[in-house]
Design an enzyme around this catalytic site. Structure first.
Site, short mmCIF file in Angstrom:
data_model
loop_
_atom_site.label_atom_id
_atom_site.label_comp_id
_atom_site.label_asym_id
_atom_site.label_seq_id
_atom_site.Cartn_x
_atom_site.Cartn_y
_atom_site.Cartn_z
N CYS A 127 0.78 -1.36 0.08
CA CYS A 127 0.01 0.20 -0.20
C CYS A 127 0.84 1.14 -0.06
O CYS A 127 0.55 2.31 -0.68
CB CYS A 127 -0.89 -0.03 1.20
SG CYS A 127 -2.10 1.33 1.22
N CYS B 298 -4.11 -0.82 5.86
CA CYS B 298 -3.73 0.45 5.36
C CYS B 298 -4.88 1.18 4.97
O CYS B 298 -5.38 0.66 3.83
CB CYS B 298 -2.54 0.33 4.42
SG CYS B 298 -2.00 1.64 3.76
#
Length: 354
Positions: free
Chosen positions: A96, A192
């Site tokens: 991410c 995330c």
């Protein structure tokens, strides 16, 4: 020089904003919108955005929302699904940061800014000759340099971590004194950008459930059922719902969706001293200058500190890592993150192979 600051609605990015304004900077604030397909995350997202808006109003800054839902699905989610279907243990938070926070965001808006600030617990070191290094936070629990270990040199050159030199307790203390809107908000335990969504819930939404057998690796005895091999990783000892334990996951048969477990972890490779890192990625450059072998620190999961190891380069480019102590749950697909022996530099990471 112009600055962007990624806001999450949490205390870390809020205090990062305060520090930047206190230093005379006027960053543009960005809230990145990411939702999980098939899951209602509206309430969490609204709360995040409201707290970001309160911080923006307090400091009279511009707040922008950038929708990267499709980018997340096409890159991070695709990576996750591919790995778990193959029986591997991925880390979507690592990807991410590389693909979304400092990747897709850069393409969408970040390219217009000289520096991109975040509330990460990490640091960037600059040598006298200009060489940059990714470095860990002094907080051994909250350090997030491992989550940044797949980022690129050009991304590091734009990174700014206003709170990266602090411990979490000090961040909370200062935020409380300043009466920041997010001062008492609990830390997210989810993935995330996905707020309060937990990893198993995310996998369930993406892959559903599929009943499979749990087999005693020592005796071949059938012990019960599980709900899908993708919910389990090597070395896992919780969530198996078996009596008479503790039981450890020793290996998986992906083709038959079979989980093998044992009470004797030492006999089945649940604890390992040696493993390989493949396709190793240096964040900026090689701090060991191509040395054939050297002492390092290695971290295989975010919640544990790095441990002393020996690194040896193998023909073909893989790195052989030998730990001074047995490590539990060394699972293929995990990222092994390497640091210099003095813990000054986070060199990068590679995927574990056993």
């Amino acid at each position: 020089m112009n600055y962007a600051l990624l806001m999450s609605g949490g205390v870390d990015s809020a205090l990062a904003c305060h520090f930047m304004v206190e230093a005379g900077l006027r960053p543009d604030l960005f809230y990145i919108k990411i939702g999980m397909q098939g899951e209602d995350t509206t309430c969490t997202a609204e709360e995040d955005l409201e707290l970001c808006q309160l911080t923006a109003r307090r400091y009279a800054l511009q707040l922008h929302t950038v929708d990267l839902q499709q980018a997340y699905h096409d890159s991070v989610t695709a990576y996750l699904v591919d790995r778990v279907r193959r029986g591997l243990t991925p880390n979507p938070d690592v990807m991410c940061n590389r693909l979304i926070k400092f990747g897709a965001f850069h393409q969408a808006a970040g390219h217009a800014y000289d520096r991109i600030a975040t509330g990460h617990y990490a640091q960037v070191l600059r040598e006298p000759d200009g060489q940059l290094w990714l470095a860990p936070s002094p907080d051994p629990v909250k350090d997030q340099s491992d989550f940044l270990s797949q980022t690129y040199d050009w991304q590091v050159r734009k990174m700014l971590f206003p709170i990266g030199h602090l411990h979490k307790a000090e961040v909370r203390r200062q935020a409380d004194l300043l009466q920041l809107p997010a001062a008492h908000r609990r830390d997210s335990q989810g993935l995330c950008f996905l707020g309060r969504i937990h990893y198993t819930d995310y996998l369930r939404t993406l892959l559903g459930e599929q009943r499979g057998n749990i087999i005693n690796a020592d005796t071949g005895e059938w012990l019960g059922y599980h709900r899908g091999h993708w919910f389990h990783t090597i070395g896992q000892r919780k969530g198996l719902r078996l009596g008479g334990g503790p039981w450890f996951v020793t290996h998986k048969d992906v083709a038959t969706n079979t989980l093998y477990v044992s009470r004797t972890a030492d006999a089945h490779g649940v604890y390992r001293r040696q493993f390989r890192l493949t396709a190793f990625h240096f964040v900026t450059t090689d701090p060991w200058h191509g040395a054939a072998e050297c002492p390092v620190l290695c971290k295989i999961r975010h919640t544990e500190p790095p441990c002393p190891c020996h690194m040896q380069r193998l023909p073909g480019g893989d790195l052989l890592i030998t730990s001074t102590t047995p490590l539990q749950g060394v699972a293929p697909g995990q990222f092994g993150v390497l640091y210099t022996a003095d813990h000054r530099i986070c060199a990068g990471s590679g995927e574990i192979r056993v």
